[in-house]
Design a protein around this motif. Structure first.
Motif, PDB file in Angstrom:
ATOM      1  N   GLY A 157      -5.043 -35.491  14.627  1.00 38.80           N
ATOM      2  CA  GLY A 157      -4.463 -34.766  13.493  1.00 38.80           C
ATOM      3  C   GLY A 157      -3.742 -35.722  12.549  1.00 38.80           C
ATOM      4  N   ASP A 158      -3.008 -35.149  11.603  1.00 38.01           N
ATOM      5  CA  ASP A 158      -2.281 -35.974  10.631  1.00 38.01           C
ATOM      6  C   ASP A 158      -1.241 -36.866  11.303  1.00 38.01           C
ATOM      7  OD1 ASP A 158      -3.475 -35.352   8.208  1.00 38.01           O
ATOM      8  OD2 ASP A 158      -2.352 -33.481   8.021  1.00 38.01           O
ATOM      9  N   THR A 159      -0.593 -36.346  12.353  1.00 36.21           N
ATOM     10  CA  THR A 159       0.426 -37.154  13.032  1.00 36.21           C
ATOM     11  C   THR A 159      -0.217 -38.379  13.668  1.00 36.21           C
ATOM     12  OG1 THR A 159       1.737 -35.196  13.487  1.00 36.21           O
ATOM     13  CG2 THR A 159       2.242 -37.145  14.800  1.00 36.21           C
ATOM     14  N   ALA A 160      -1.300 -38.172  14.404  1.00 36.39           N
ATOM     15  CA  ALA A 160      -1.966 -39.297  15.072  1.00 36.39           C
ATOM     16  C   ALA A 160      -2.443 -40.320  14.036  1.00 36.39           C
ATOM     17  CB  ALA A 160      -3.142 -38.790  15.900  1.00 36.39           C
ATOM     18  N   ARG A 179     -10.797 -36.700  20.845  1.00 39.21           N
ATOM     19  CA  ARG A 179     -11.575 -36.007  21.893  1.00 39.21           C
ATOM     20  C   ARG A 179     -12.889 -35.417  21.402  1.00 39.21           C
ATOM     21  NH1 ARG A 179      -7.943 -30.630  23.327  1.00 39.21           N
ATOM     22  NH2 ARG A 179      -7.850 -29.809  21.213  1.00 39.21           N
ATOM     23  N   ARG A 180     -12.972 -35.106  20.098  1.00 40.08           N
ATOM     24  CA  ARG A 180     -14.244 -34.594  19.547  1.00 40.08           C
ATOM     25  C   ARG A 180     -14.924 -35.716  18.765  1.00 40.08           C
ATOM     26  NH1 ARG A 180     -13.436 -30.405  15.707  1.00 40.08           N
ATOM     27  NH2 ARG A 180     -11.290 -31.086  15.366  1.00 40.08           N
ATOM     28  N   ASP A 181     -15.975 -35.362  18.018  1.00 39.24           N
ATOM     29  CA  ASP A 181     -16.648 -36.406  17.248  1.00 39.24           C
ATOM     30  C   ASP A 181     -16.135 -36.451  15.813  1.00 39.24           C
ATOM     31  OD1 ASP A 181     -17.700 -34.104  16.331  1.00 39.24           O
ATOM     32  OD2 ASP A 181     -19.798 -34.569  16.775  1.00 39.24           O
ATOM     33  N   PHE A 183     -12.254 -36.120  13.212  1.00 40.84           N
ATOM     34  CA  PHE A 183     -10.801 -35.964  13.092  1.00 40.84           C
ATOM     35  C   PHE A 183     -10.468 -34.558  12.601  1.00 40.84           C
ATOM     36  CE2 PHE A 183     -10.759 -40.565  13.093  1.00 40.84           C
ATOM     37  CZ  PHE A 183      -9.520 -40.872  13.624  1.00 40.84           C
ATOM     38  N   ARG A 184      -9.245 -34.149  12.879  1.00 41.42           N
ATOM     39  CA  ARG A 184      -8.706 -32.934  12.286  1.00 41.42           C
ATOM     40  C   ARG A 184      -7.854 -33.298  11.053  1.00 41.42           C
ATOM     41  NH1 ARG A 184      -7.247 -27.823  14.267  1.00 41.42           N
ATOM     42  NH2 ARG A 184      -8.167 -28.357  16.260  1.00 41.42           N
ATOM     43  N   ALA A 185      -7.403 -34.541  11.019  1.00 43.17           N
ATOM     44  CA  ALA A 185      -6.510 -35.004   9.946  1.00 43.17           C
ATOM     45  C   ALA A 185      -7.144 -34.825   8.567  1.00 43.17           C
ATOM     46  CB  ALA A 185      -6.177 -36.476  10.182  1.00 43.17           C
TER      47      ALA A 185
END
Ligand code: NDP
Length: 324
Positions: A157-160, A179-181, A183-185
């Motif tokens: 995510g944005d934090t990472a 963990r997925r292919d 980012f969520r960020a």
């Protein structure tokens, strides 16, 4: 069913930097604050080691020691600090009501919420074992200790993303474990990660174990969840950035919060949607989450509570007990 009842002028819930700063200001303003500490007196900082970024400590300070200092400072001006956990609240009428440890009702003319947030952890036994000895949930707090070393950070995510780029300025190599292919960020944050040469991205990767020599972290065991292949990655620091959970469950249904539970306060203010109830610190801040920013909003909450109480003193008696 609660038995005992007590009335206080100013109630502070939570004992991190936000709560103690609110207490210092409220006590000095003669609001006679009563603080309930929650389950972890001193909050998240009691679970860290060195704090090097809080102004006023040129040599740094241990987190638990700093919280002791804040407690003593709050008590010096008359704050009554009590160990206790708020189990429910009722903000439907004045004064506001809270239940402590399911057996005591406290009513308050004003309530300052400083319940903080808790970092989410992977839940590995070795993660607990090395917490503070290579494992951390705060890159800004602890990254400095890994200067020139190889570290890993888990999260997408944005934090990472933000913490990975922060660590990349200090560390030799930063391995980011996604963990997925994907980012969520946000795209902008991803762009920064992708364009930082010493960040290595590991997609489809899970952390299975943190390895160490009994004292410090030396490596992690990771799994490529596409190929099923496990391998060891030598690192001395392991950062967890998979989100935080604000400690606000007891306020559900009373206070406005976002979809993840962060309390919503008015712009440039600690006012919540309930009159006389103020929120400060990590319970309402998902962006900065620093001790010093929490302390800053704690100060704001106490000043706003003081102004609120002063204004109420000039109201007619009937309005003070009305339903709001
Ligand atoms: P998020 O909930 O946004 O992201 C958590 C990340 O951790 C996700 O990528 C998730 O993976 C991953 N994750 C969760 N559990 C695990 C696990 N067990 N193993 C591995 N990975 C895991 O949390 P953030 O703290 O990043 O952000 C919180 C909020 O704060 C967001 O709204 C964010 O935008 C905001 N924020 C904004 C900033 C800014 O604007 N500068 C800075 C920091 C935060 P998956 O994607 O697979 O679910």
């Amino acid at each position: 069913m609660s038995q005992e009842t007590e009335h206080v002028h100013c109630l502070i819930i939570g004992s991190g930097p936000a709560g103690y700063t609110a207490a210092i200001y409220a006590a000095r303003a003669d609001l006679k604050p009563v603080m309930y500490t929650g389950i972890i007196p001193g909050g998240q900082l009691t679970q860290t080691t060195d704090v090097d970024n809080f102004p006023g400590y040129p040599e740094g300070i241990m987190g638990p020691e700093m919280m002791e200092d804040l407690r003593k400072q709050a008590e010096r001006f008359g704050t009554e600090v009590r160990f206790g956990y708020i189990t429910s609240v009722d903000f439907s009428s004045m004064p506001r009501k809270v239940v402590v440890d399911e057996n005591k009702t406290v009513t308050a003319d004003t309530v300052i919420i400083a319940t903080g947030a808790s970092a989410k952890w992977l839940g590995l036994e070795s993660e607990q074992k090395y917490n503070g000895f290579g494992v951390s949930a705060c890159a800004v707090c602890d990254g400095f200790f890994f200067k020139g070393q190889d570290v890993a950070i888990v999260g997408a995510g944005d934090t990472a993303a933000e913490e990975a780029t922060y660590l990349a300025k200090l560390c030799k190599t930063v391995h980011i474990l996604v963990r997925r292919d994907e980012f969520r960020a946000s795209k902008a944050m991803q762009h920064r990660v992708l364009n930082t040469p010493n960040i290595v991205i590991h997609y489809n990767t899970e952390t299975k174990e943190i390895l160490g020599d009994g004292r410090n972290v030396t490596a992690i065991r990771i799994l490529d969840n596409k190929s099923g292949i496990e391998s060891e990655l030598p690192v001395t620091g392991f950062f967890v950035a998979i989100g935080h959970k604000p400690n606000t469950d007891i306020f559900k249904g009373w206070l406005d919060m976002d979809e993840t539970g962060y309390l919503i306060t008015q712009p440039d203010s600690t006012k919540t949607n309930i009159e006389g109830v103020f929120a400060c610190g990590d319970a309402q801040d998902k962006i900065f989450r620093q001790a010093v920013t929490a302390a800053g909003t704690g100060c704001m909450a106490a000043l706003e509570a003081e102004r609120y109480l002063a204004a109420r003193e000039h109201e007619p008696e009937v309005a003070k007990d009305s339903v709001v």
